[in-house]
Design a protein around this motif. Sequence first.
Motif, PDB file in Angstrom:
ATOM      1  N   LEU A  30       0.836  -1.211   0.000  1.00  0.00           N
ATOM      2  CA  LEU A  30       0.000   0.000   0.000  1.00  0.00           C
ATOM      3  C   LEU A  30       0.865   1.252   0.000  1.00  0.00           C
ATOM      4  CD1 LEU A  30      -2.858   1.306   0.279  1.00  0.00           C
ATOM      5  CD2 LEU A  30      -2.496   1.240   2.748  1.00  0.00           C
ATOM      6  N   MET A  31       1.930   1.225   0.814  1.00  0.00           N
ATOM      7  CA  MET A  31       2.756   2.420   0.968  1.00  0.00           C
ATOM      8  C   MET A  31       3.750   2.614  -0.172  1.00  0.00           C
ATOM      9  SD  MET A  31       2.955   2.933   5.074  1.00  0.00           S
ATOM     10  CE  MET A  31       3.722   4.532   4.875  1.00  0.00           C
ATOM     11  N   ALA A  64      -3.631   3.095  19.806  1.00  0.00           N
ATOM     12  CA  ALA A  64      -2.989   3.421  18.536  1.00  0.00           C
ATOM     13  C   ALA A  64      -1.770   2.525  18.377  1.00  0.00           C
ATOM     14  CB  ALA A  64      -2.556   4.883  18.537  1.00  0.00           C
ATOM     15  N   ASN A  65      -1.710   1.796  17.279  1.00  0.00           N
ATOM     16  CA  ASN A  65      -0.604   0.875  17.035  1.00  0.00           C
ATOM     17  C   ASN A  65       0.121   1.279  15.759  1.00  0.00           C
ATOM     18  OD1 ASN A  65      -1.589  -0.944  19.180  1.00  0.00           O
ATOM     19  ND2 ASN A  65      -3.275  -1.324  17.761  1.00  0.00           N
ATOM     20  N   LEU A  66       1.441   1.447  15.864  1.00  0.00           N
ATOM     21  CA  LEU A  66       2.243   1.708  14.673  1.00  0.00           C
ATOM     22  C   LEU A  66       2.340   0.391  13.907  1.00  0.00           C
ATOM     23  CD1 LEU A  66       3.921   3.872  13.171  1.00  0.00           C
ATOM     24  CD2 LEU A  66       5.905   3.070  14.446  1.00  0.00           C
ATOM     25  N   LEU A  67       1.941   0.412  12.633  1.00  0.00           N
ATOM     26  CA  LEU A  67       1.813  -0.845  11.889  1.00  0.00           C
ATOM     27  C   LEU A  67       3.130  -1.283  11.252  1.00  0.00           C
ATOM     28  CD1 LEU A  67      -1.603  -0.208  10.130  1.00  0.00           C
ATOM     29  CD2 LEU A  67      -1.161  -1.724  12.067  1.00  0.00           C
ATOM     30  N   LYS A  68       3.254  -2.602  11.141  1.00  0.00           N
ATOM     31  CA  LYS A  68       4.421  -3.176  10.479  1.00  0.00           C
ATOM     32  C   LYS A  68       4.084  -3.448   9.005  1.00  0.00           C
ATOM     33  CE  LYS A  68       6.612  -5.172  14.496  1.00  0.00           C
ATOM     34  NZ  LYS A  68       5.630  -5.557  15.534  1.00  0.00           N
ATOM     35  N   ASP A  69       5.144  -3.636   8.237  1.00  0.00           N
ATOM     36  CA  ASP A  69       5.025  -3.856   6.791  1.00  0.00           C
ATOM     37  C   ASP A  69       4.092  -5.007   6.406  1.00  0.00           C
ATOM     38  OD1 ASP A  69       6.679  -1.816   6.171  1.00  0.00           O
ATOM     39  OD2 ASP A  69       8.425  -3.057   5.682  1.00  0.00           O
ATOM     40  N   ASP A  70       4.024  -6.044   7.250  1.00  0.00           N
ATOM     41  CA  ASP A  70       3.272  -7.247   6.852  1.00  0.00           C
ATOM     42  C   ASP A  70       1.802  -7.213   7.289  1.00  0.00           C
ATOM     43  OD1 ASP A  70       3.685  -7.515   9.534  1.00  0.00           O
ATOM     44  OD2 ASP A  70       4.523  -9.544   9.438  1.00  0.00           O
ATOM     45  N   PHE A  71       1.359  -6.110   7.871  1.00  0.00           N
ATOM     46  CA  PHE A  71      -0.067  -5.944   8.219  1.00  0.00           C
ATOM     47  C   PHE A  71      -0.867  -6.011   6.913  1.00  0.00           C
ATOM     48  CE2 PHE A  71      -3.799  -3.212   9.013  1.00  0.00           C
ATOM     49  CZ  PHE A  71      -4.248  -3.711  10.228  1.00  0.00           C
ATOM     50  N   THR A  72      -1.971  -6.754   6.918  1.00  0.00           N
ATOM     51  CA  THR A  72      -2.722  -6.892   5.665  1.00  0.00           C
ATOM     52  C   THR A  72      -4.078  -6.210   5.730  1.00  0.00           C
ATOM     53  OG1 THR A  72      -3.694  -9.014   6.291  1.00  0.00           O
ATOM     54  CG2 THR A  72      -1.584  -9.080   5.091  1.00  0.00           C
ATOM     55  N   LEU A  73      -4.510  -5.753   4.559  1.00  0.00           N
ATOM     56  CA  LEU A  73      -5.751  -4.963   4.458  1.00  0.00           C
ATOM     57  C   LEU A  73      -6.635  -5.471   3.317  1.00  0.00           C
ATOM     58  CD1 LEU A  73      -2.998  -2.843   4.432  1.00  0.00           C
ATOM     59  CD2 LEU A  73      -4.776  -1.379   5.375  1.00  0.00           C
ATOM     60  N   PRO A  74      -7.959  -5.559   3.567  1.00  0.00           N
ATOM     61  CA  PRO A  74      -8.885  -5.908   2.479  1.00  0.00           C
ATOM     62  C   PRO A  74      -9.285  -4.689   1.647  1.00  0.00           C
ATOM     63  CG  PRO A  74     -10.092  -5.808   4.555  1.00  0.00           C
ATOM     64  CD  PRO A  74      -8.644  -5.490   4.880  1.00  0.00           C
ATOM     65  N   PHE A  75      -9.175  -3.495   2.255  1.00  0.00           N
ATOM     66  CA  PHE A  75      -9.578  -2.257   1.579  1.00  0.00           C
ATOM     67  C   PHE A  75      -8.695  -1.125   2.076  1.00  0.00           C
ATOM     68  CE2 PHE A  75     -11.805   1.796   1.556  1.00  0.00           C
ATOM     69  CZ  PHE A  75     -12.153   1.903   0.220  1.00  0.00           C
ATOM     70  N   ALA A  76      -8.212  -0.313   1.147  1.00  0.00           N
ATOM     71  CA  ALA A  76      -7.376   0.833   1.541  1.00  0.00           C
ATOM     72  C   ALA A  76      -7.223   1.808   0.387  1.00  0.00           C
ATOM     73  CB  ALA A  76      -5.995   0.359   1.982  1.00  0.00           C
ATOM     74  N   ASN A  77      -6.927   3.045   0.749  1.00  0.00           N
ATOM     75  CA  ASN A  77      -6.565   4.098  -0.206  1.00  0.00           C
ATOM     76  C   ASN A  77      -5.200   4.637   0.175  1.00  0.00           C
ATOM     77  OD1 ASN A  77      -9.890   5.014   0.003  1.00  0.00           O
ATOM     78  ND2 ASN A  77      -8.944   4.756  -1.988  1.00  0.00           N
ATOM     79  N   SER A  78      -4.414   5.031  -0.807  1.00  0.00           N
ATOM     80  CA  SER A  78      -3.197   5.788  -0.501  1.00  0.00           C
ATOM     81  C   SER A  78      -2.842   6.701  -1.670  1.00  0.00           C
ATOM     82  CB  SER A  78      -2.025   4.860  -0.161  1.00  0.00           C
ATOM     83  OG  SER A  78      -1.570   4.178  -1.302  1.00  0.00           O
ATOM     84  N   HIS A  79      -2.048   7.712  -1.353  1.00  0.00           N
ATOM     85  CA  HIS A  79      -1.543   8.620  -2.387  1.00  0.00           C
ATOM     86  C   HIS A  79      -0.338   9.354  -1.830  1.00  0.00           C
ATOM     87  CE1 HIS A  79      -3.677  11.739  -0.074  1.00  0.00           C
ATOM     88  NE2 HIS A  79      -2.924  12.608  -0.714  1.00  0.00           N
TER      89      HIS A  79
END
Length: 237
Positions: A30-31, A64-79
Motif C-alpha cells: 500500500l505504501m 494506537a498501534n504503529l503498523l508493520k510492513d506485513d499488516f494486511t488490508l482488504p480495503f485501503a486508499n493511498s496517495h
Amino acid sequence: MKNTNVLYQHGTLALLVPGLLTGTLTLKELMAHGDTGIGTGEGLNGEVVIVDGKPYQFDSFGKANLLKDDFTLPFANSHFADYQKIGTLSDADSAAFENASLEGKPNCNTFFSILVKGTFSYMKTRAVVKSTKPFDTLAATAKKQSIFEAHDVKGTLLSYYSPKLFHGAAVAGFHNHFIADDLSIGGHILDFQIKQGTLEKQVFDTLEQHFPVNNAEFMEHDFDKDEDIASAISKAE
Ligand SMILES: [Zn+2]
C-alpha cells in the motif's frame, strides 16, 4: 518520480459488504503507492490512518498501534501528499467543512483529498472489532464497533472525496479518518466540530483501482446475489 495526481485504491467497499474481509494487500505494498492513506485491517481490524508516512491503526480498544510492513488490508486508499492550502476553518461543523472543501460547489466530478490540521472542539470516532473467519457481513461486523469521543483535541483529519457515481467502489462523498497528535483518539470519524484549523486540498486526475485477483473467494463471489450493496455501504460507513 512520485505521481501526486493518482489516488490508489485496493479492493472496493462493495467487497466488504458480503464479508470478503481477508487481508489481500500488505501495508508495504500500500505504501509503495503513497505516504498518506486510510484503510482497515483483515476482518475489519481497526481503522488505519497514514499521515506523513507514519501508518497507525486505531483498534477497538482505543489503542494506537504503529503498523508493520506485513499488516494486511482488504480495503485501503493511498496517495503521495501534495496538498495546497485553500483556507482556514473556525467553529465549523461537518456541513461547513464539506462546503469549504467543495469550494462552495454542490459536488465534484473527480476524487480529491482533504487535510485539516488544527484543534477540534469535538471528535467522535469508531473502530470496528476484528472478526475472524468465517467473516460476517459488513452490516453485522459494523454493529460490533467501539465509539470514542474527545473534546478540544489537536490532530489531523484526513478525508477522501469520491464522486457519487463511484458509490460502491468507494463511499460517495466524504470518507473521514482522524489521528490525534498525541494518539489519544483516532479512527473512522462519525461526527466532529472544528475549533480552528487549516484546510488543505489535493485533487486527483486518476483513480488506480487494484483488485485482489489472487484471492479465490473474491474472484468467485457472485455480487448479484448480495443484498443492496449501495445501501449497505451507506448504512455502515
Ligand atoms: Zn473509514
